[in-house]
Design a protein around this motif. Structure first.
Motif, PDB file in Angstrom:
ATOM      1  N   GLY A   1       0.590  -1.167  -0.051  1.00 27.56           N
ATOM      2  CA  GLY A   1       0.045   0.076   0.117  1.00 27.56           C
ATOM      3  C   GLY A   1       0.732   1.368  -0.047  1.00 27.56           C
ATOM      4  N   VAL A   2       2.225   1.145   0.018  1.00 33.30           N
ATOM      5  CA  VAL A   2       3.110   2.234  -0.102  1.00 33.30           C
ATOM      6  C   VAL A   2       3.322   2.844  -1.473  1.00 33.30           C
ATOM      7  CG1 VAL A   2       5.511   3.131   0.453  1.00 33.30           C
ATOM      8  CG2 VAL A   2       4.312   1.361   1.974  1.00 33.30           C
ATOM      9  N   GLU A   3       3.239   4.173  -1.776  1.00 35.37           N
ATOM     10  CA  GLU A   3       3.231   4.647  -2.980  1.00 35.37           C
ATOM     11  C   GLU A   3       4.713   4.305  -3.592  1.00 35.37           C
ATOM     12  OE1 GLU A   3       4.249   8.740  -3.034  1.00 35.37           O
ATOM     13  OE2 GLU A   3       3.135   8.950  -5.175  1.00 35.37           O
ATOM     14  N   TYR A   4       4.844   3.877  -4.665  1.00 34.38           N
ATOM     15  CA  TYR A   4       5.971   3.349  -5.299  1.00 34.38           C
ATOM     16  C   TYR A   4       7.350   4.319  -5.003  1.00 34.38           C
ATOM     17  CZ  TYR A   4       9.177   0.723  -8.556  1.00 34.38           C
ATOM     18  OH  TYR A   4      10.301  -0.002  -9.165  1.00 34.38           O
TER      19      TYR A   4
ATOM     20  N   GLU B   1      12.478   5.569  -2.021  1.00 32.29           N
ATOM     21  CA  GLU B   1      13.090   6.389  -0.925  1.00 32.29           C
ATOM     22  C   GLU B   1      13.176   5.416   0.333  1.00 32.29           C
ATOM     23  OE1 GLU B   1      12.762  10.557   1.196  1.00 32.29           O
ATOM     24  OE2 GLU B   1      11.324  10.309  -0.243  1.00 32.29           O
ATOM     25  N   ALA B   2      12.358   5.043   0.927  1.00 33.36           N
ATOM     26  CA  ALA B   2      12.829   4.151   2.110  1.00 33.36           C
ATOM     27  C   ALA B   2      13.855   2.977   1.757  1.00 33.36           C
ATOM     28  CB  ALA B   2      11.233   3.427   2.583  1.00 33.36           C
ATOM     29  N   VAL B   3      13.741   2.501   0.744  1.00 31.80           N
ATOM     30  CA  VAL B   3      14.868   1.451   0.506  1.00 31.80           C
ATOM     31  C   VAL B   3      16.192   2.050   0.696  1.00 31.80           C
ATOM     32  CG1 VAL B   3      15.455  -0.246  -1.188  1.00 31.80           C
ATOM     33  CG2 VAL B   3      13.135  -0.042  -0.453  1.00 31.80           C
TER      34      VAL B   3
ATOM     35  N   LEU C   1       8.830   8.095   6.985  1.00 33.28           N
ATOM     36  CA  LEU C   1       8.265   7.967   5.602  1.00 33.28           C
ATOM     37  C   LEU C   1       7.043   7.280   5.538  1.00 33.28           C
ATOM     38  CD1 LEU C   1      11.538   7.247   3.693  1.00 33.28           C
ATOM     39  CD2 LEU C   1      10.350   9.568   3.814  1.00 33.28           C
ATOM     40  N   ILE C   2       6.671   6.075   6.146  1.00 33.09           N
ATOM     41  CA  ILE C   2       5.695   5.126   5.990  1.00 33.09           C
ATOM     42  C   ILE C   2       4.770   5.219   6.874  1.00 33.09           C
ATOM     43  CG2 ILE C   2       5.099   2.700   5.665  1.00 33.09           C
ATOM     44  CD1 ILE C   2       7.405   3.712   3.723  1.00 33.09           C
TER      45      ILE C   2
END
Length: 325
Positions: A239-242, A247-249, A316-317
């Protein structure tokens, strides 16, 4: 491979299992020979738990898994039911349960299914006494040995855990989905309900292999379900915007130890949650299956690393997805 207990089932399972969605459909094509090679690699690496569903390839995944496990005793196969008809509470009754499980039994080539899970049904289903009575009847009739639920929402998981016959709860849990840590995992541990962690790599985002330029095939749900066009958007990239996920990765990448892949790092974070019984990453080839299983051999992540993962999530999430499910 570490094994953990499904206490209400009286079974153990390898802490890393194999999700067989990729072997059926919705991730591009996988040949039957490649599927069997992937299953064999997983089992050779210590995997004893395989998760499938009657809608993966409209039964193709079940048939492939069934042909594979036929001469391999000691494996636990979990399947799911309930998404071959419109998702309305009225469709969740004993007659349909019998028909659905009979089809899965035929596909898997068994008299008794090891574990059947309601496949993310509508929320009212989780509070229906008649539904659980019907599931108990399937156990009495020896169509199934045990039953559980696959859920989208934390409240659905908690409602199921409170039912004495529920053996397992399958829920999205990964470095982009922390909410189950707060109430679901503690409640399951206290009740003896197994936790099956699904979407552990956020549909591959947490493998670290994708970029803004990655193109997914037309028949891949990471293309056609990014906004929930076909099923709950939480199943695609959690459900996280791609772009946010990428960015989180990138922020997590420096935390990954040398000689460990990003995917193994993400799986180890889930394994480090003691209430998790089994995590079920998918694999499309033997190399992925072996690498996923190897995550169980890695040392636990340090407290400092855990805190840094939580900080990325919080920044971020959490503001984007935490309260949705």
């Amino acid at each position: 491979m570490e094994n953990r207990s499904f206490r209400r089932m009286g079974r153990t399972a390898s802490v890393v299992g194999l999700g067989a969605w990729q072997l059926g459909a919705d991730w591009g094509q996988v040949t039957e020979a490649d599927a069997h090679a992937t299953l064999q690699a997983a089992v050779d690496a210590g995997v004893t738990f395989i998760d499938t569903a009657d809608v993966y390839g409209d039964g193709r995944s079940e048939q492939i898994v069934g042909s594979f496990v036929k001469d391999r005793p000691g494996l636990t196969v979990a399947t799911k039911m309930g998404r071959r008809l419109p998702q309305t509470p009225e469709n969740y009754h004993l007659d349909n349960f019998r028909a659905w499980t009979d089809r899965s039994r035929a596909n898997l080539g068994v008299d008794t299914l090891d574990l059947v899970q309601l496949h993310c049904p509508p929320t009212p289903v989780f509070s229906s006494d008649a539904v659980y009575d019907a599931l108990d009847t399937l156990v009495q009739e020896k169509r199934i040995a045990a039953y559980g639920v696959s859920v989208e929402k934390v409240d659905e998981a908690l409602a199921a855990i409170a039912r004495p016959g529920v053996a397992s709860v399958q829920i999205i849990l990964n470095a982009f989905r922390h909410k189950p840590l707060e109430r679901v995992l503690p409640a399951a541990a206290e009740a003896g309900v197994g936790i099956i962690a699904r979407v552990p790599l956020a549909s591959g985002l947490l493998s670290g292999r994708y970029t803004a330029d990655t193109a997914f095939a037309a028949d891949d749900h990471r293309n056609y379900n990014r906004h929930g066009e076909s099923f709950d958007v939480g199943e695609t990239f959690s459900g996280v915007e791609y772009e946010t996920g990428l960015e989180a990765v990138n922020r997590l990448r420096p935390l990954v130890p040398a000689d460990v892949t990003m995917a193994q790092f993400a799986l180890r974070w889930i394994i480090d949650q003691p209430a998790v019984t089994v995590v079920i990453p998918g694999a499309r080839n033997p190399e992925q299956a072996r690498a996923n299983a190897h995550a169980a051999d890695l040392p636990p992540l340090s407290r400092e690393t855990q805190e840094k993962i939580a900080a990325v999530y919080d920044e971020l999430i959490r503001p984007r997805v935490h309260d949705k499910w």
